[in-house]
Design a protein around this motif. Structure first.
Motif, mmCIF file in Angstrom:
data_model
loop_
_atom_site.group_PDB
_atom_site.id
_atom_site.type_symbol
_atom_site.label_atom_id
_atom_site.label_comp_id
_atom_site.label_asym_id
_atom_site.label_seq_id
_atom_site.Cartn_x
_atom_site.Cartn_y
_atom_site.Cartn_z
ATOM 1 N N LEU A 1 34.592 37.265 40.312
ATOM 2 C CA LEU A 1 35.925 37.827 40.133
ATOM 3 C C LEU A 1 36.180 38.872 41.206
ATOM 4 C CD1 LEU A 1 38.406 37.833 38.223
ATOM 5 C CD2 LEU A 1 37.336 39.758 37.041
ATOM 6 N N PRO A 2 37.243 38.716 41.995
ATOM 7 C CA PRO A 2 37.516 39.674 43.062
ATOM 8 C C PRO A 2 37.706 41.084 42.515
ATOM 9 C CG PRO A 2 38.870 37.716 43.297
ATOM 10 C CD PRO A 2 38.229 37.629 41.956
ATOM 11 N N SER A 3 36.969 42.007 43.024
ATOM 12 C CA SER A 3 37.023 43.386 42.549
ATOM 13 C C SER A 3 38.337 44.045 42.944
ATOM 14 C CB SER A 3 35.849 44.181 43.128
ATOM 15 O OG SER A 3 35.912 45.531 42.734
ATOM 16 N N GLY A 4 39.033 44.600 41.958
ATOM 17 C CA GLY A 4 40.243 45.360 42.226
ATOM 18 C C GLY A 4 41.469 44.547 42.593
ATOM 19 N N ASP A 5 41.427 43.214 42.481
ATOM 20 C CA ASP A 5 42.586 42.384 42.821
ATOM 21 C C ASP A 5 43.249 41.908 41.528
ATOM 22 O OD1 ASP A 5 44.472 40.573 43.784
ATOM 23 O OD2 ASP A 5 43.193 39.968 45.456
ATOM 24 N N SER A 6 44.358 42.492 41.180
ATOM 25 C CA SER A 6 45.048 42.168 39.944
ATOM 26 C C SER A 6 45.734 40.810 39.992
ATOM 27 C CB SER A 6 46.087 43.249 39.625
ATOM 28 O OG SER A 6 47.055 43.330 40.664
ATOM 29 N N ASP B 1 39.328 32.888 47.297
ATOM 30 C CA ASP B 1 39.821 33.596 48.479
ATOM 31 C C ASP B 1 40.824 32.762 49.265
ATOM 32 O OD1 ASP B 1 38.391 35.822 47.889
ATOM 33 O OD2 ASP B 1 36.940 35.635 49.526
ATOM 34 N N GLU C 1 32.217 36.462 36.002
ATOM 35 C CA GLU C 1 32.346 37.876 36.376
ATOM 36 C C GLU C 1 31.701 38.165 37.726
ATOM 37 O OE1 GLU C 1 34.108 40.153 34.866
ATOM 38 O OE2 GLU C 1 34.735 38.773 33.284
ATOM 39 N N THR C 2 30.759 37.328 38.136
ATOM 40 C CA THR C 2 30.068 37.586 39.406
ATOM 41 C C THR C 2 30.925 37.239 40.612
ATOM 42 O OG1 THR C 2 29.049 35.377 39.507
ATOM 43 C CG2 THR C 2 27.865 37.100 38.285
ATOM 44 N N CYS D 1 44.277 37.996 40.300
ATOM 45 C CA CYS D 1 43.364 36.946 39.835
ATOM 46 C C CYS D 1 43.065 37.141 38.351
ATOM 47 C CB CYS D 1 42.062 36.959 40.638
ATOM 48 S SG CYS D 1 40.965 35.562 40.292
#
Length: 236
Positions: free
Chosen positions: A67-72, A41, A64-65, A74
């Motif tokens: 990984l920012p959701s929906g942020d391309s 972040d 995977e736990t 990263c």
């Protein structure tokens, strides 16, 4: 208007050998979140960063736990046995992602979750146009002692001119690739040391001394306090 882009690279392939606990330290939860989540972040929070590459261990079962959701912006890749091998792998992955030799890359330790965004901004402002790059660091404040094999004081070196290196460290991507290729078989502890071997003189940018690396279990207490302040907006 600059003619280069800015990328992030997070070294997260370590297994935390000095940490007496189960699981890699970058996935320990501090202030309610995994350490690596805070570090990701910190870089994604910089508006000029095009993308962040997280270099993980081949056997990583936890990435995977966090990984920012929906942020391309990263992505991830597999690192190597030594730090310089992992950073080289990350740079190659950034190249595959579209990064150029003239682009700049912020290399950050996964285990430095409490870095202040103001410090990263200042690093970018002072270093991004410098071909030798630079790094966050803090002047050494305490008296230093050199120990002998029996852990007795052998000498008291002068602290004048000594700084404690931190991350992020910011360099031109192509020059960092060349520097790491030169030290492929040597042990270097940070990217600035590799750049020094190339003849570069990276700039030291004063950062908050609280940007400590999560190395020992007792570090978690201070980091929890610092990250709580970040969460409430007091320590950005």
């Amino acid at each position: 208007m600059t003619d280069y882009r800015l990328w992030g690279l997070i070294a997260a392939a370590g297994v935390g050998q000095r940490m007496d606990s189960e699981g890699p330290k970058q996935y320990h939860r501090i202030a309610g979140r995994p350490v690596l989540g805070w570090s990701i972040d910190a870089l994604l929070g910089m508006p000029d960063v095009t993308g962040v590459m997280v270099v993980r261990n081949a056997d990583d079962r936890y990435f995977e736990t966090v990984l920012p959701s929906g942020d391309s912006r990263c992505s991830d890749c597999v690192g190597g046995a030594q730090r310089q091998a992992s950073v080289r792998a990350g740079l190659a992955a950034l190249r595959h992602w579209g990064a150029d030799a003239d682009d700049r890359v912020l290399v950050h330790d996964a285990a430095r979750p409490a870095v202040r965004r103001d410090d990263i901004r200042r690093l970018i402002e002072q270093v991004a146009d410098d071909p030798d790059g630079g790094l966050l660091a803090a002047p050494v404040r305490d008296t230093l002692k050199r120990a002998d094999r029996d852990r007795r004081v052998a000498s008291t070196p002068s602290r004048e001119g000594l700084w404690q290196a931190m991350t992020p460290q910011l360099f031109p991507l192509g020059r960092l690739e060349s520097a790491l290729a030169m030290v492929a078989d040597d042990a270097v502890t940070d990217e600035a040391q590799a750049m020094e071997r190339l003849g570069a003189r990276p700039r030291l940018v004063a950062g908050d001394p609280g940007n400590i690396k999560y190395t020992y279990p007792q570090d978690a207490y201070w980091l929890a306090w610092a990250l709580d302040r970040k969460w409430t907006g007091e320590g950005a």
